[in-house]
Design a protein around this motif. Structure first.
Motif, PDB file in Angstrom:
ATOM      1  N   GLY A 209       0.813  -1.205   0.000  1.00 58.80           N
ATOM      2  CA  GLY A 209       0.000   0.000   0.000  1.00 58.80           C
ATOM      3  C   GLY A 209       0.846   1.254   0.000  1.00 58.80           C
ATOM      4  N   ALA A 210       0.213   2.366  -0.384  1.00 60.43           N
ATOM      5  CA  ALA A 210       0.891   3.659  -0.460  1.00 60.43           C
ATOM      6  C   ALA A 210       0.231   4.641   0.506  1.00 60.43           C
ATOM      7  N   VAL A 211       1.076   5.392   1.208  1.00 60.61           N
ATOM      8  CA  VAL A 211       0.621   6.459   2.097  1.00 60.61           C
ATOM      9  C   VAL A 211       1.017   7.790   1.460  1.00 60.61           C
ATOM     10  N   ILE A 212       0.054   8.663   1.257  1.00 60.56           N
ATOM     11  CA  ILE A 212       0.292   9.964   0.624  1.00 60.56           C
ATOM     12  C   ILE A 212       0.320  11.041   1.701  1.00 60.56           C
ATOM     13  N   VAL A 213       1.398  11.815   1.730  1.00 62.80           N
ATOM     14  CA  VAL A 213       1.561  12.885   2.726  1.00 62.80           C
ATOM     15  C   VAL A 213       1.359  14.231   2.046  1.00 62.80           C
ATOM     16  N   SER A 214       0.590  15.097   2.684  1.00 61.34           N
ATOM     17  CA  SER A 214       0.371  16.436   2.139  1.00 61.34           C
ATOM     18  C   SER A 214       0.037  17.400   3.265  1.00 61.34           C
ATOM     19  N   THR A 215       0.350  18.662   3.036  1.00 62.93           N
ATOM     20  CA  THR A 215      -0.154  19.713   3.921  1.00 62.93           C
ATOM     21  C   THR A 215      -1.559  20.083   3.442  1.00 62.93           C
ATOM     22  N   PRO A 216      -2.327  20.822   4.237  1.00 65.66           N
ATOM     23  CA  PRO A 216      -3.679  21.208   3.795  1.00 65.66           C
ATOM     24  C   PRO A 216      -3.681  22.267   2.698  1.00 65.66           C
ATOM     25  N   GLN A 217      -2.524  22.758   2.304  1.00 67.46           N
ATOM     26  CA  GLN A 217      -2.427  23.844   1.335  1.00 67.46           C
ATOM     27  C   GLN A 217      -2.865  23.374  -0.048  1.00 67.46           C
ATOM     28  N   ALA A 228      -1.578  10.171  -5.829  1.00 71.77           N
ATOM     29  CA  ALA A 228      -2.568   9.135  -5.535  1.00 71.77           C
ATOM     30  C   ALA A 228      -3.109   8.500  -6.808  1.00 71.77           C
ATOM     31  N   GLU A 229      -3.378   9.317  -7.805  1.00 81.13           N
ATOM     32  CA  GLU A 229      -3.897   8.789  -9.072  1.00 81.13           C
ATOM     33  C   GLU A 229      -2.854   7.920  -9.761  1.00 81.13           C
ATOM     34  N   MET A 230      -1.577   8.284  -9.638  1.00 87.91           N
ATOM     35  CA  MET A 230      -0.518   7.480 -10.250  1.00 87.91           C
ATOM     36  C   MET A 230      -0.499   6.082  -9.650  1.00 87.91           C
ATOM     37  N   PHE A 231      -0.553   5.984  -8.315  1.00 90.09           N
ATOM     38  CA  PHE A 231      -0.520   4.672  -7.678  1.00 90.09           C
ATOM     39  C   PHE A 231      -1.744   3.847  -8.047  1.00 90.09           C
ATOM     40  N   LYS A 232      -2.889   4.495  -8.196  1.00 94.09           N
ATOM     41  CA  LYS A 232      -4.085   3.771  -8.601  1.00 94.09           C
ATOM     42  C   LYS A 232      -3.903   3.161  -9.984  1.00 94.09           C
ATOM     43  N   LYS A 233      -3.305   3.911 -10.908  1.00 88.98           N
ATOM     44  CA  LYS A 233      -3.077   3.398 -12.250  1.00 88.98           C
ATOM     45  C   LYS A 233      -2.055   2.267 -12.259  1.00 88.98           C
ATOM     46  N   LEU A 234      -1.150   2.268 -11.278  1.00 92.71           N
ATOM     47  CA  LEU A 234      -0.158   1.205 -11.169  1.00 92.71           C
ATOM     48  C   LEU A 234      -0.672   0.035 -10.334  1.00 92.71           C
ATOM     49  N   ASN A 235      -1.968   0.070  -9.997  1.00 92.61           N
ATOM     50  CA  ASN A 235      -2.612  -0.998  -9.218  1.00 92.61           C
ATOM     51  C   ASN A 235      -1.984  -1.160  -7.832  1.00 92.61           C
ATOM     52  N   VAL A 238      -3.989   2.580  -2.427  1.00 96.69           N
ATOM     53  CA  VAL A 238      -3.727   3.810  -1.681  1.00 96.69           C
ATOM     54  C   VAL A 238      -4.362   3.655  -0.308  1.00 96.69           C
ATOM     55  N   LEU A 239      -3.518   3.505   0.720  1.00 94.98           N
ATOM     56  CA  LEU A 239      -4.032   3.276   2.065  1.00 94.98           C
ATOM     57  C   LEU A 239      -4.727   4.506   2.614  1.00 94.98           C
ATOM     58  N   GLY A 240      -4.265   5.687   2.220  1.00 92.83           N
ATOM     59  CA  GLY A 240      -4.891   6.911   2.678  1.00 92.83           C
ATOM     60  C   GLY A 240      -3.937   8.087   2.677  1.00 92.83           C
ATOM     61  N   LEU A 241      -4.420   9.213   3.191  1.00 91.44           N
ATOM     62  CA  LEU A 241      -3.650  10.450   3.236  1.00 91.44           C
ATOM     63  C   LEU A 241      -3.301  10.810   4.676  1.00 91.44           C
ATOM     64  N   VAL A 242      -2.124  11.382   4.843  1.00 96.34           N
ATOM     65  CA  VAL A 242      -1.719  11.961   6.122  1.00 96.34           C
ATOM     66  C   VAL A 242      -1.701  13.469   5.956  1.00 96.34           C
ATOM     67  N   LEU A 272     -11.190  11.489  -3.306  1.00 98.75           N
ATOM     68  CA  LEU A 272     -10.546  10.308  -3.890  1.00 98.75           C
ATOM     69  C   LEU A 272     -11.174   9.005  -3.418  1.00 98.75           C
ATOM     70  N   GLY A 273     -12.008   9.082  -2.392  1.00 98.72           N
ATOM     71  CA  GLY A 273     -12.610   7.866  -1.853  1.00 98.72           C
ATOM     72  C   GLY A 273     -11.638   7.038  -1.037  1.00 98.72           C
ATOM     73  N   VAL A 274     -10.688   7.707  -0.365  1.00 96.44           N
ATOM     74  CA  VAL A 274      -9.725   7.006   0.485  1.00 96.44           C
ATOM     75  C   VAL A 274      -9.843   7.551   1.904  1.00 96.44           C
ATOM     76  N   GLN A 275      -9.096   6.948   2.807  1.00 97.72           N
ATOM     77  CA  GLN A 275      -9.191   7.302   4.220  1.00 97.72           C
ATOM     78  C   GLN A 275      -8.176   8.379   4.594  1.00 97.72           C
ATOM     79  N   LEU A 276      -8.564   9.252   5.501  1.00 95.74           N
ATOM     80  CA  LEU A 276      -7.602  10.163   6.122  1.00 95.74           C
ATOM     81  C   LEU A 276      -6.991   9.416   7.294  1.00 95.74           C
ATOM     82  N   LEU A 277      -5.702   9.106   7.191  1.00 95.83           N
ATOM     83  CA  LEU A 277      -5.045   8.273   8.193  1.00 95.83           C
ATOM     84  C   LEU A 277      -4.766   9.017   9.484  1.00 95.83           C
ATOM     85  N   GLY A 278      -4.705  10.336   9.414  1.00 95.67           N
ATOM     86  CA  GLY A 278      -4.462  11.094  10.629  1.00 95.67           C
ATOM     87  C   GLY A 278      -3.959  12.494  10.361  1.00 95.67           C
TER      88      GLY A 278
END
Length: 325
Positions: A209-217, A228-235, A238-242, A272-278
């Motif tokens: 799985g992939a964890v995507i990190v971003s600021t709220p900006q 996130a879209e790249m990982f989806k295309k690579l099957n 996406v575990l979620g966003l931090v 994106l239909g994924v979870q906010l991990l925290g």
């Protein structure tokens, strides 16, 4: 070039055939332009489908077969579309958080950011890896986490000015020529963006799985979405966003300020239909402990900042169980 020539030849042959095409009505033969057009369209559709099928087969032949890393049960990549959002700090504290939540689990850390390796500084590690009897590199270990990074193989201030093929060769070495031992999780700190390293790792090893990190900006969220879209295309699941640097609390008056915006990553996760991990706050303690090579999860385990990372680690484990079930 051969495909282009073949396509042009087919086009010229169809034009010639159209001029000679006729339709039969009873015993009389008459030109049939409508029939010619219909035949041409059908032929083009068949040719297009055949070409797409050939291209698909050619691409499948060119892709490498995924091969697990010896001794590693699950690989979790930590990525971001943009640099400077705290990806490496999150990767380090995620690895330590996984161990803090379950001391029986073994966790490794791979620094795949070839151009700007940060793991040696964050984990307070220096030196060159030794080789075992099988000529495999032995990871450097601190806080119970075995680590491998390009930063162990080059000087601290040496610029890594490599082209694509050299980078791919280095990544292959960091993955395949390392004796990781037995690991429950290997956390991979990916470089920013969506480039060769992401494609190479995703195509060569199975990723849990992939964890995507971003600021709220907003400007960071744009690139996070691309990642996130790249990982989806690579099957890759996406575990979620931090949501990093989510809020700043004044140490004097405890007033909270959303410097980079409020809940941007949460809204993107919903889109994106994924979870906010925290959520991880923007806190001086995280920066200071990271600069000292003493990550906050191990140096200040009772702090709210360490608790935030442990919650992210727990959410990652839960999502891995959901994906594997």
């Amino acid at each position: 070039m051969s495909q282009l020539t073949y396509s042009r030849l087919s086009h010229f042959l169809r034009i010639s055939a159209n001029k000679l095409t006729v339709s039969r009505t009873g015993t009389e033969i008459k030109p049939g332009p409508a029939c010619c057009v219909q035949f041409t369209r059908c032929q083009r559709a068949v040719d297009s489908k055949a070409l797409q099928e050939r291209q698909k087969q050619q691409m499948a032949k060119g892709l490498p077969k995924q091969k697990p890393i010896t001794g590693v049960k699950q690989v979790v990549v930590v990525a971001s579309g943009k640099g400077g959002v705290g990806k490496s700090t999150t990767a380090v504290n995620l690895a330590l958080g996984l161990m803090a939540n379950d001391p029986l689990k073994s966790v490794g850390l791979l620094d795949a950011d070839v151009y700007g390796p940060s793991i040696p500084k964050l984990m307070n590690l220096k030196g060159n890896p030794e080789l075992n009897d099988n000529n495999l590199m032995l990871p450097l270990t601190n806080y119970g986490v075995p680590c491998m990074s390009m930063g162990f193989l080059v000087d601290d201030v040496a610029p890594i000015a490599w082209r694509g093929l050299m980078v791919m060769s280095a990544i292959e070495r960091l993955i395949r020529q390392v004796d990781w031992g037995s690991l429950d999780y290997l956390v991979v700190d990916m470089p920013p963006g969506t480039g060769d390293v992401h494609l190479s790792i995703s195509q060569n090893i199975p990723i849990a799985g992939a964890v995507i990190v971003s600021t709220p900006q907003d400007i960071a969220l744009l690139d996070a979405r691309r990642g996130a879209e790249m990982f989806k295309k690579l099957n890759v699941p996406v575990l979620g966003l931090v949501q990093n640097m989510s809020v700043f609390q004044c140490p004097n008056c405890n007033h909270q300020t959303h410097i980079f915006g409020s809940d941007g990553a949460r809204q993107l996760a919903d889109t994106l239909g994924v979870q906010l991990l925290g959520d991880v706050p923007l806190h001086l303690n995280i920066r200071e402990t990271s600069d000292r090579g003493q990550p906050v999860v191990v140096s200040c385990p009772d702090s709210p900042e360490a608790e935030a990372y442990r919650k992210v680690a727990a959410a990652v484990v839960q999502r891995l169980e959901e994906v594997n079930s």
